[in-house]
Design an enzyme around this catalytic site. Structure first.
Site, mmCIF file in Angstrom:
data_model
loop_
_atom_site.group_PDB
_atom_site.id
_atom_site.type_symbol
_atom_site.label_atom_id
_atom_site.label_comp_id
_atom_site.label_asym_id
_atom_site.label_seq_id
_atom_site.Cartn_x
_atom_site.Cartn_y
_atom_site.Cartn_z
ATOM 1 N N SER A 134 -1.083 -14.755 5.421
ATOM 2 C CA SER A 134 -1.022 -13.699 4.413
ATOM 3 C C SER A 134 -2.319 -13.655 3.594
ATOM 4 C CB SER A 134 0.223 -13.897 3.531
ATOM 5 O OG SER A 134 0.519 -12.751 2.782
ATOM 6 N N HIS A 170 1.882 -8.988 7.580
ATOM 7 C CA HIS A 170 3.305 -8.607 7.441
ATOM 8 C C HIS A 170 3.510 -7.148 7.852
ATOM 9 C CE1 HIS A 170 3.433 -12.398 5.424
ATOM 10 N NE2 HIS A 170 2.799 -11.963 4.355
#
Length: 243
Positions: A134, A170
């Site tokens: 991330s 994501h």
């Protein structure tokens, strides 16, 4: 023995719930360790939790996951102060740098204060594998979409830029991600951008994308490019190898 050439594994995964511990290393972290080329001794992984505020609980969870995996885990806390005056020596003493998720905007600001961009570049050039999830994926790129400022995503463009691309994470689990990336690429705010579904990693040798890999079968990777003639973004799904 360091990686054969500068190596980055940028991911939207790497960890899973443990059977007897809170967390375990999933296949992407094990792949990062394999990429480091360590043989004949215990691998050394440095967990960098700046994006999450250097949470002691997360540090403990990562250390415990390392013990289960047979990996020597240390942590690079910057709150309230770094663990050493010689951050370059500290970072280069590891085989893999794993950067956790959280606020990429805060991460980049704190790293700049401590001069970590230059330190990580030296480590990368020396064959230490740079990896993360991330925020720990976006940081190595030119920029990407982030919720660092609130629930409505914004684009950051002040990534370390070791990789001259944008990065989307994501991609399949947060509905704002795809349209935000497409709009930024179409407007020229982000360059060509590589994106990952949850569980997917992008392997770069130098600045070249070598392959996309996944610890979650069915998840994919994508490249989003700008079509100059129409000022639109075009997306292509990439081949993804299951680890």
């Amino acid at each position: 023995m360091p990686a054969e050439q500068p190596t980055i594994l940028a991911t939207s995964g790497g960890l899973r719930s443990g059977s007897r511990t809170f967390l375990e290393f999933n296949k992407l972290i094990h792949f990062a360790l394999d990429l480091s080329g360590v043989d004949g001794r215990t691998p050394r992984l440095c967990h960098v939790g700046t994006a999450g505020g250097d949470q002691r609980a997360m540090n403990a969870n990562m250390t415990e996951a390392g013990r289960v995996a047979g990996v020597d885990v240390s942590v690079l806390n910057l709150f309230t102060m770094p663990p050493t005056d010689d951050l370059e020596d500290y970072v280069l003493s590891h085989d893999v740098i794993w950067v956790g998720g959280g606020s990429v905007a805060n991460l980049l600001a704190v790293w700049e204060v401590h001069g970590l961009g230059a330190v990580f570049r030296k480590a990368w050039e020396a064959g230490v594998v740079l990896s993360g999830v991330s925020a720990g994926s976006i940081c190595w790129h030119a920029g990407g979409a982030t919720d660092s400022f609130g629930p409505d995503l914004r684009i950051v463009t002040n990534g370390l830029g070791f990789l001259p691309y944008g990065n989307g994470v994501h991609y399949d689990s947060e509905e704002q991600r795809r349209p935000k990336i497409h709009a930024a690429v179409a407007a020229g705010v982000l360059p060509t951008t590589y994106c990952t579904d949850d569980g997917v990693g992008l392997l770069y040798r130098g600045t070249e994308l070598v392959e996309a890999v996944t610890e979650r079968p069915g998840s994919g990777a994508y490249v989003v490019v700008r079509e100059d003639s129409s000022a639109t973004a075009q997306e292509e799904k990439l081949d993804t190898r299951v680890l």
